[in-house]
Write a protein that holds these residues in place. Structure first.
Motif, PDB file in Angstrom:
ATOM      1  N   VAL A  88     -50.295 -81.590 -36.798  1.00  0.00           N
ATOM      2  CA  VAL A  88     -49.934 -82.086 -38.127  1.00  0.00           C
ATOM      3  C   VAL A  88     -50.100 -83.600 -38.205  1.00  0.00           C
ATOM      4  O   VAL A  88     -49.741 -84.332 -37.286  1.00  0.00           O
ATOM      5  N   ASN A  89     -50.711 -84.042 -39.307  1.00  0.00           N
ATOM      6  CA  ASN A  89     -50.814 -85.465 -39.653  1.00  0.00           C
ATOM      7  C   ASN A  89     -50.009 -85.695 -40.917  1.00  0.00           C
ATOM      8  O   ASN A  89     -50.205 -84.983 -41.911  1.00  0.00           O
ATOM      9  N   ILE A  90     -49.126 -86.683 -40.900  1.00  0.00           N
ATOM     10  CA  ILE A  90     -48.294 -86.995 -42.060  1.00  0.00           C
ATOM     11  C   ILE A  90     -48.667 -88.387 -42.564  1.00  0.00           C
ATOM     12  O   ILE A  90     -48.647 -89.356 -41.809  1.00  0.00           O
ATOM     13  N   SER A  91     -49.008 -88.481 -43.835  1.00  0.00           N
ATOM     14  CA  SER A  91     -49.420 -89.757 -44.416  1.00  0.00           C
ATOM     15  C   SER A  91     -48.197 -90.567 -44.831  1.00  0.00           C
ATOM     16  O   SER A  91     -47.334 -90.070 -45.553  1.00  0.00           O
ATOM     17  N   LEU A  92     -48.151 -91.810 -44.375  1.00  0.00           N
ATOM     18  CA  LEU A  92     -47.054 -92.719 -44.731  1.00  0.00           C
ATOM     19  C   LEU A  92     -47.557 -94.152 -44.610  1.00  0.00           C
ATOM     20  O   LEU A  92     -47.932 -94.585 -43.526  1.00  0.00           O
ATOM     21  N   ASP A  93     -47.579 -94.874 -45.711  1.00  0.00           N
ATOM     22  CA  ASP A  93     -48.182 -96.204 -45.728  1.00  0.00           C
ATOM     23  C   ASP A  93     -47.178 -97.347 -45.696  1.00  0.00           C
ATOM     24  O   ASP A  93     -47.578 -98.510 -45.601  1.00  0.00           O
ATOM     25  N   THR A  94     -45.910 -97.020 -45.793  1.00  0.00           N
ATOM     26  CA  THR A  94     -44.899 -98.072 -45.744  1.00  0.00           C
ATOM     27  C   THR A  94     -43.582 -97.490 -45.265  1.00  0.00           C
ATOM     28  O   THR A  94     -43.277 -96.311 -45.497  1.00  0.00           O
ATOM     29  N   LEU A  95     -42.795 -98.343 -44.617  1.00  0.00           N
ATOM     30  CA  LEU A  95     -41.448 -97.970 -44.190  1.00  0.00           C
ATOM     31  C   LEU A  95     -40.401 -98.496 -45.155  1.00  0.00           C
ATOM     32  O   LEU A  95     -39.201 -98.341 -44.917  1.00  0.00           O
ATOM     33  N   VAL A  96     -40.849 -99.107 -46.240  1.00  0.00           N
ATOM     34  CA  VAL A  96     -39.953 -99.685 -47.245  1.00  0.00           C
ATOM     35  C   VAL A  96     -39.937 -98.776 -48.477  1.00  0.00           C
ATOM     36  O   VAL A  96     -40.965 -98.605 -49.136  1.00  0.00           O
ATOM     37  N   PRO A  97     -38.788 -98.170 -48.814  1.00  0.00           N
ATOM     38  CA  PRO A  97     -38.736 -97.230 -49.941  1.00  0.00           C
ATOM     39  C   PRO A  97     -39.273 -97.784 -51.254  1.00  0.00           C
ATOM     40  O   PRO A  97     -39.961 -97.070 -51.995  1.00  0.00           O
ATOM     41  N   ALA A  98     -38.983 -99.039 -51.578  1.00  0.00           N
ATOM     42  CA  ALA A  98     -39.452 -99.610 -52.846  1.00  0.00           C
ATOM     43  C   ALA A  98     -40.972 -99.696 -52.887  1.00  0.00           C
ATOM     44  O   ALA A  98     -41.604 -99.436 -53.927  1.00  0.00           O
ATOM     45  N   LYS A  99     -41.581-100.040 -51.773  1.00  0.00           N
ATOM     46  CA  LYS A  99     -43.040-100.106 -51.701  1.00  0.00           C
ATOM     47  C   LYS A  99     -43.646 -98.711 -51.770  1.00  0.00           C
ATOM     48  O   LYS A  99     -44.712 -98.506 -52.359  1.00  0.00           O
ATOM     49  N   PHE A 100     -42.972 -97.753 -51.152  1.00  0.00           N
ATOM     50  CA  PHE A 100     -43.434 -96.358 -51.198  1.00  0.00           C
ATOM     51  C   PHE A 100     -43.498 -95.885 -52.652  1.00  0.00           C
ATOM     52  O   PHE A 100     -44.491 -95.279 -53.075  1.00  0.00           O
TER      53      PHE A 100
END
Length: 397
Positions: free
Chosen positions: A187-199
């Motif tokens: 499985v590959n999970i896409s996530l571009d930021t660890l900051v909720p507001a930026k997400f």
């Protein structure tokens, strides 16, 4: 306010922080990369180091020994294609900037999309011909109501070794136990930021915590590694690179930093591109004991271990150092079109002959002809940006 959040708002208001001197430096780096020269962390520092060598390996013989390989999977340059990416849907529960235009996309009518039976029929044809890895993509594959049954049927195909999925993780956590029981083994999970507001800004939706919970669930279920895909964009999340690397310290997570790539509607700009060499330099300065892993000739990523870390980090360098020489990937789109190169506009329909009742031999002929037309490499980044292609959500991640 966190520094990364502050930088995000700066990025949102203006992209003019990219100085002319900085641009000149990056342009020189990109020029060197596109001409075939190795661009490495040490070269940025004015020295050379074999540890960060990034040139593509010569493709070695990659044919499975336990069954014959169909000629339809071999292109005119001798590359054997054993990896099929299948887009299951054009629909998604997020609206990521780099994947979908702000105005959205026109979806293909449901009747023109491949059914479950058609997907399995075509997948079976590819696997019986020598494909041993299938990756399910989208849109978002987990929003399909039949996703568990589809995984079960595909994982049962004789000769298939790996059934993988790329997902945004929004609904994955609840479905993953059954998906694993159905044969999903990567499985590959896409996530571009660890900051909720930026997400929320990047995806135009809420859900950051659900993605983090899906990563936790994958680790707990024993997926090793759990791959986390991160598209890096200057001024948006390039200040989080080392924060992402920290995810690999205590858990079997492989963070995969991806260079920002141009697709229709995603407003690609070289000023937003953070080259691999720059990302590697940043990681190398922050973390000691960064070691290159010996990659398979068909590997898309440049992979590294870090002393004391359970996981690993990788870089997908499609823009500054392409890996076309070892490409073994083919794509089946949700509407049944067959695509031999992510960045190439050429497509051929497999849905139409399938629905006309054509047999396997005719389908193999169509597939083989398309594979034989595959070019030695894709165009340079600036040419790609000007070439008509579908939005990423239509192609499949």
């Amino acid at each position: 306010m966190r520094p990364s959040t502050f930088r995000f708002f700066q990025w949102h208001l203006s992209h003019k922080s990219f100085s002319s001197a900085s641009f000149s430096s990056r342009a020189s780096l990109l020029s060197a990369s596109s001409s075939g020269q190795n661009t490495t962390t040490s070269q940025l520092n004015g020295s050379s180091s074999k540890m960060y060598s990034t040139s593509c390996e010569t493709l070695s013989e990659d044919s499975p020994k336990d069954k014959p390989i169909s000629d339809m999977l071999i292109d005119s340059f001798g590359r054997l294609h054993t990896y099929l990416r299948i887009s299951l849907t054009e629909r998604c529960n997020l609206r990521c900037h780099y994947c979908m235009p702000a105005e959205g996309v026109e979806l293909t009518p449901s009747a023109q999309l491949l059914s479950q039976d058609e997907i399995v029929r075509l997948a079976s044809l590819f696997v019986s011909s020598g494909v041993n890895k299938i990756r399910l993509t989208g849109g978002e594959p987990t929003i399909r109501k039949d996703i568990e049954e589809l995984c079960l049927q595909l994982s049962s195909l004789k000769g298939l070794k790996t059934l993988a999925m790329t997902t945004n993780g929004i609904t994955l956590g609840k479905k993953l136990p059954k998906l694993k029981d159905s044969g999903l083994n990567l499985v590959n999970i896409s996530l571009d930021t660890l900051v909720p507001a930026k997400f929320e800004f990047m995806t135009r939706r809420k859900g950051h915590q659900r993605v983090m919970e899906s990563i936790d669930a994958a680790v707990e279920l024993g997926y090793n590694p759990v791959k986390v895909n991160c598209v890096v964009m200057r001024g948006f999340n390039d200040d989080e690179i080392c924060d992402f690397v920290e995810l690999t310290r205590e858990r079997p997570i492989n963070v995969r930093f991806i260079e920002f790539m141009p697709f229709d509607g995603n407003v690609w700009n070289v000023k937003k591109l953070v080259p691999y060499a720059e990302m590697l330099d940043k990681v190398g300065k922050q973390f000691t004991g960064l070691q290159r892993i010996q990659d398979h000739p068909t590997e898309t990523a440049k992979n590294f271990r870090i002393d004391g870390h359970q996981g690993s980090v990788s870089f997908i360098t499609s823009m500054t150092e392409h890996f076309c020489a070892g490409c073994n990937r083919l794509r089946l789109l949700a509407d049944g079109n067959f695509k031999v190169c992510l960045f190439g506009p050429s497509e051929v329909s497999l849905r139409d002959p399938l629905r006309l009742g054509e047999g396997d031999d005719k389908l193999r002929e169509i597939i083989g002809a398309a594979v034989k037309r595959k070019k030695a490499s894709h165009a340079g980044m600036f040419d790609i940006a000007k070439t008509p292609n579908r939005p990423m959500i239509h192609i499949g991640g």
